[in-house]
Design a protein around this motif. Structure first.
Motif, PDB file in Angstrom:
ATOM      1  N   ILE A 192       0.826  -1.213   0.000  1.00 37.56           N
ATOM      2  CA  ILE A 192       0.000   0.000   0.000  1.00 37.56           C
ATOM      3  C   ILE A 192       0.856   1.258   0.000  1.00 37.56           C
ATOM      4  N   LYS A 193       2.076   1.186   0.521  1.00 36.16           N
ATOM      5  CA  LYS A 193       2.929   2.389   0.483  1.00 36.16           C
ATOM      6  C   LYS A 193       3.238   2.768  -0.959  1.00 36.16           C
ATOM      7  N   ASP A 194       3.357   1.779  -1.841  1.00 35.16           N
ATOM      8  CA  ASP A 194       3.618   2.059  -3.256  1.00 35.16           C
ATOM      9  C   ASP A 194       2.321   2.317  -4.017  1.00 35.16           C
ATOM     10  N   LEU A 195       1.330   1.464  -3.827  1.00 37.57           N
ATOM     11  CA  LEU A 195       0.072   1.619  -4.559  1.00 37.57           C
ATOM     12  C   LEU A 195      -0.601   2.949  -4.237  1.00 37.57           C
ATOM     13  N   GLY A 196      -0.562   3.359  -2.964  1.00 37.49           N
ATOM     14  CA  GLY A 196      -1.192   4.606  -2.554  1.00 37.49           C
ATOM     15  C   GLY A 196      -0.291   5.810  -2.682  1.00 37.49           C
ATOM     16  N   THR A 197       0.850   5.660  -3.349  1.00 37.04           N
ATOM     17  CA  THR A 197       1.882   6.705  -3.473  1.00 37.04           C
ATOM     18  C   THR A 197       2.133   7.379  -2.127  1.00 37.04           C
ATOM     19  N   ASN A 198       2.317   6.542  -1.103  1.00 34.18           N
ATOM     20  CA  ASN A 198       2.630   7.037   0.235  1.00 34.18           C
ATOM     21  C   ASN A 198       4.138   7.163   0.406  1.00 34.18           C
ATOM     22  N   GLY A 199       4.836   6.012   0.466  1.00 36.59           N
ATOM     23  CA  GLY A 199       6.289   6.035   0.422  1.00 36.59           C
ATOM     24  C   GLY A 199       7.027   5.716   1.698  1.00 36.59           C
ATOM     25  N   GLY A 200       6.356   5.750   2.863  1.00 35.38           N
ATOM     26  CA  GLY A 200       7.064   5.506   4.104  1.00 35.38           C
ATOM     27  C   GLY A 200       7.570   4.077   4.222  1.00 35.38           C
ATOM     28  N   GLY A 201       8.846   3.910   4.504  1.00 32.92           N
ATOM     29  CA  GLY A 201       9.424   2.578   4.583  1.00 32.92           C
ATOM     30  C   GLY A 201       9.303   1.977   5.968  1.00 32.92           C
ATOM     31  N   PHE A 202       9.112   0.664   6.035  1.00 33.08           N
ATOM     32  CA  PHE A 202       9.138  -0.031   7.325  1.00 33.08           C
ATOM     33  C   PHE A 202      10.540   0.048   7.907  1.00 33.08           C
ATOM     34  N   PHE A 203      11.544  -0.033   7.022  1.00 39.61           N
ATOM     35  CA  PHE A 203      12.940   0.065   7.434  1.00 39.61           C
ATOM     36  C   PHE A 203      13.523   1.405   6.984  1.00 39.61           C
ATOM     37  N   ASN A 204      14.578   1.827   7.653  1.00 36.43           N
ATOM     38  CA  ASN A 204      15.185   3.112   7.333  1.00 36.43           C
ATOM     39  C   ASN A 204      15.704   3.144   5.898  1.00 36.43           C
ATOM     40  N   ALA A 205      16.174   2.007   5.401  1.00 34.41           N
ATOM     41  CA  ALA A 205      16.690   1.945   4.031  1.00 34.41           C
ATOM     42  C   ALA A 205      15.590   1.920   2.992  1.00 34.41           C
ATOM     43  N   ASN A 206      14.336   1.837   3.436  1.00 33.41           N
ATOM     44  CA  ASN A 206      13.181   1.869   2.559  1.00 33.41           C
ATOM     45  C   ASN A 206      13.274   0.729   1.531  1.00 33.41           C
ATOM     46  N   SER A 207      13.005   1.004   0.276  1.00 41.52           N
ATOM     47  CA  SER A 207      12.966  -0.055  -0.723  1.00 41.52           C
ATOM     48  C   SER A 207      14.342  -0.516  -1.184  1.00 41.52           C
ATOM     49  N   ALA A 208      15.394  -0.026  -0.559  1.00 48.12           N
ATOM     50  CA  ALA A 208      16.722  -0.601  -0.783  1.00 48.12           C
ATOM     51  C   ALA A 208      16.978  -1.766   0.158  1.00 48.12           C
ATOM     52  N   HIS A 209      16.101  -1.957   1.150  1.00 47.24           N
ATOM     53  CA  HIS A 209      16.259  -3.046   2.115  1.00 47.24           C
ATOM     54  C   HIS A 209      15.718  -4.350   1.510  1.00 47.24           C
TER      55      HIS A 209
END
Length: 553
Positions: A224-241
Motif C-alpha cells: 500500500i505504500k507504493d500503490l497509494g503513493t505514500n512512500g514511508g518505509g518499514f525500514f530506514n533503508a526503505n525499498s533498498a532493504h
C-alpha cells in the motif's frame, strides 16, 4: 547482456504492463465511483460512522468531511505514538517525542510519509499496522475522492451535488486499494519480503558483532505504500532493504505500483466525462514528462564520473548494487513524480544535475503522473490554465469540456498553483536564514542548500523522500515540515473542491467551430509547455543556487 540493454528492457516491460492495465483498471475505477449500489460491508461502515450514503454534498460539506476526517486521523496517530509503550507488541520501544510524533502524524495523514525516524528502531507492530498502514490506505482514498469530485464538476451541470465524501472514501478503500494491495502483498511475500509479528532477533555477524533484526508486517505495508503513493518505509533503508524489496522483479513491481493508479485515472476521467480521448490527452502529457525525466536522469547517472566508473559503468555511490544506475534512476524519477517518496537508492548521492531533475519533478506539482488523485486534479488544473492561455492567444472565451473558464475559475486555479511554491520558497528561506534551520545541513555550499530545498519541496509537495544527508529530526524541522505537509495537502484541496462546485453549477456550452480541441496532440503539447514554463519561471532561481550550481561546478 549489457547493463544498458537490461535497463531498456525493464522500461519496456514497465510501460507494457502499464499500457495493458490502463483501460480495464481505469474503466473499473470509473464504475466504482458511478455505481448506484452499496456493498454490504460498506453499509456497515456507513452505519458505524453515522453517514447517510445516499445524501449528496455541495462542495463546502464535502470539504468539511475531508478536513474533519483528516483532523481525527492526525489526533489518533499522534496519540498512538505518544503511548506506544503501553500498546501490545510494542517491541519495547519508547513513546515517540512530541515534535516527532506531530511530524509523523501530519506526514502520514497528508499522504507524504516523510520520516525523521528509523522505523525498525522506533515503531512497534501496532503503531506500524493500526497507525501508519491504515493512514496509507485512507489518505490515498481521500486523494482519489477529491479527484473524482473535480471530474464530477466537469461531468455535471446546473447542480451543486458533487457526491458523498464518505461513499467515495469507503469505495476507494474497499473496492480499489485493499484488493490490489492484497494481491501485491502476496506477490511480494513470494519474492521474499517478510510478513510476521515476531520479536526482534539478535544475530552474530561474520565479524563477530551483534546485530538486531526487526521483524514486522512488511509486505502488506510495502504494497500500500507504493500503490497509494505514500512512500514511508518499514525500514530506514526503505525499498533498498532486501526485506522490503528482495530482488529485481519486486523492484519492477514496486515501480509499477507507484504508477498504475495515477496513469489509469485519466482513463477514469475520460469515461466519467463521456469522452475517453480527453483522458488520452491528459495521460499523454503525464507520460511525456515522466519519460523525458527518466531519460535525463539515467543518462546523467551513467555519464557521471563515479569513483569506480571503469568497473561500475557510472556513479554507483548511494546505489543499491542489485539494481544499478538504470533501475535506480527509473525508481527515483517515478517516486519523485508521483508524490511517493519511496526510494531504492540514496537521492543525496545522485549527481547535482540528476538531483535537480528529481527536484524539478516534485516542483512541477507531482503531476506527471502525480500521486493517487492529486496527480490528476493537479493536471486538470494545469489544463484549465493552458486553455485560458490559448483563449487569450486567439481572442476567445476559454472553454474546457463544455465549461466556461471565467474569472472565478482561473482565480481558483491560480491559488492552487501558488500554494506549493509559496510553502517551498518561504520554508527554505526561513531555514537558511535561521541558525536552527541551517544546523541540519551536513554539507556546505550548493549541495547543502539543495538538501534544505529538497526537504521543503518534498514536504510541501507531499512527496516524502529526502536528501538523506539532511538531519531533519530537530524540533524546528519536525514542526515546520509538519506544517508544510498539512498546508501543502489540504489548502490545494480547498481550491479544487471550490472549483468543482463552480463548474458543476454551470450549464454546458455547445461545441462550435472555434472551440479548442483539447483531445488533440496539439493541446497535449501546449499543456506540457505551460507546465514547464510556469514551473521554470517559479523555481529557476532556487534551482540555480542549488543543483544547477553544483552540477555545473
Amino acid at each position: 547482456m549489457s547493463s544498458v540493454l537490461a535497463d531498456v528492457l525493464v522500461v519496456i516491460a514497465l510501460v507494457g504492463a502499464l499500457v495493458l492495465v490502463h483501460r480495464p483498471f481505469g474503466d473499473y475505477m470509473a464504475a466504482v465511483y458511478q455505481s448506484p449500489k452499496h456493498l454490504r460491508v460498506e453499509r456497515w461502515i456507513y452505519r458505524a460512522v453515522g453517514a447517510n450514503p445516499d445524501a449528496g454534498m455541495r462542495w463546502p460539506a464535502y470539504l468539511r468531511g475531508v478536513l474533519a476526517f483528516s483532523a481525527v486521523g492526525v489526533l489518533f496517530l499522534y496519540g498512538m505514538q505518544r503511548v506506544q509503550d503501553k500498546l501490545p507488541l510494542s517491541l519495547g520501544f519508547r513513546p515517540i517525542p512530541a515534535d516527532q510524533a506531530f511530524d509523523t502524524a501530519a506526514s502520514f495523514v497528508s499522504n507524504t510519509n516523510w520520516q525523521s525516524y528509523s522505523g525498525e528502531t522506533a515503531m512497534g507492530h501496532v503503531t506500524q499496522t493500526m497507525g501508519l498502514a491504515v493512514q496509507n490506505f485512507v489518505s490515498a482514498a481521500v486523494g482519489i475522492a477529491v479527484a473524482v469530485t473535480l471530474i464530477r464538476g466537469f461531468a455535471r451541470s446546473r447542480t451543486g451535488d458533487l457526491g458523498n465524501f464518505w461513499v467515495d472514501l469507503v469505495r476507494g478503500t474497499v473496492r480499489i486499494l485493499i484488493p490490489v494491495s492484497v494481491v501485491a502483498a502476496v506477490i511480494l511475500i513470494a519474492c521474499g519480503a517478510i510478513q510476521n509479528f515476531g520479536d526482534i532477533h539478535t544475530v552474530t555477524t561474520l565479524t563477530g558483532d551483534k546485530q538486531a533484526i526487526s521483524p514486522g508486517a512488511v509486505a502488506s505495508q510495502e504494497a500500500i505504500k507504493d500503490l497509494g503513493t505514500n512512500g514511508g518505509g518499514f525500514f530506514n533503508a526503505n525499498s533498498a532493504h532486501p526485506f522490503e524489496n528482495p530482488d529485481g522483479f519486486s523492484n519492477l513491481l514496486e515501480i509499477f505500483l507507484l504508477l498504475v493508479i495515477p496513469l489509469s485515472l485519466p482513463r477514469t476521467f475520460g469515461k466519467m466525462v463521456g469522452n475517453v480521448r480527453q483522458g488520452y490527452a491528459i495521460v499523454g502529457a503525464m507520460a511525456a514528462i515522466w519519460f523525458l525525466a527518466v531519460i535525463a536522469v539515467t543518462w546523467i547517472e551513467y555519464a557521471h564520473p563515479g569513483t569506480a566508473a571503469q568497473l561500475a559503468g557510472g556513479a554507483m555511490e548511494g546505489k543499491e548494487t542489485r539494481f544499478g544506475e538504470g533501475n535506480s534512476a527509473l525508481f527515483a524519477v517515478s517516486t519523485t513524480m508521483t508524490s511517493t517518496g519511496a526510494v531504492d537508492a540514496a537521492h543525496d548521492s545522485f549527481s547535482g544535475l540528476s538531483g535537480g531533475v528529481l527536484l524539478l519533478g516534485m516542483m512541477l506539482g507531482e503531476i506527471a503522473p502525480g500521486g493517487v488523485g492529486s496527480g490528476l486534479y493537479g493536471m486538470l488544473i494545469m489544463a484549465i490554465v493552458a486553455v485560458f492561455i490559448a483563449g487569450l492567444m486567439v481572442g476567445r472565451t476559454p472553454e474546457y469540456l463544455g465549461k466556461k473558464i471565467g474569472g472565478r475559475e482561473i482565480k481558483l486555479a491560480a491559488c492552487f498553483i501558488l500554494v506549493t511554491p509559496a510553502l517551498v520558497l518561504v520554508g527554505t528561506a526561513l531555514a537558511m536564514a535561521l541558525g536552527k534551520g541551517r544546523s541540519s545541513m551536513t554539507n556546505i555550499g550548493a549541495h547543502g542548500f539543495s538538501e534544505v530545498l529538497y526537504a521543503y519541496t518534498s514536504a510541501s509537495g507531499n512527496n516524502g523522500s529526502a536528501f538523506a544527508g539532511f538531519a531533519a529530526d530537530t524540533v524546528y524541522h519536525n514542526t515546520m515540515l509538519g506544517l508544510c505537509m498539512l498546508l501543502g495537502r489540504f489548502l490545494p484541496m480547498v481550491f479544487v473542491l471550490a472549483l468543482a462546485g463552480s463548474l458543476a453549477r454551470q450549464a454546458p456550452i455547445p461545441v462550435t467551430a472555434g472551440t479548442l480541441r483539447t483531445e488533440k496532440p496539439l493541446f497535449t503539447g501546449l499543456l506540457v509547455g505551460a507546465i514547464l514554463i510556469i514551473t521554470g519561471l517559479t523555481f529557476f532561481p532556487a534551482l540555480a543556487l542549488g543543483p544547477l550550481a553544483e552540477g555545473l561546478a
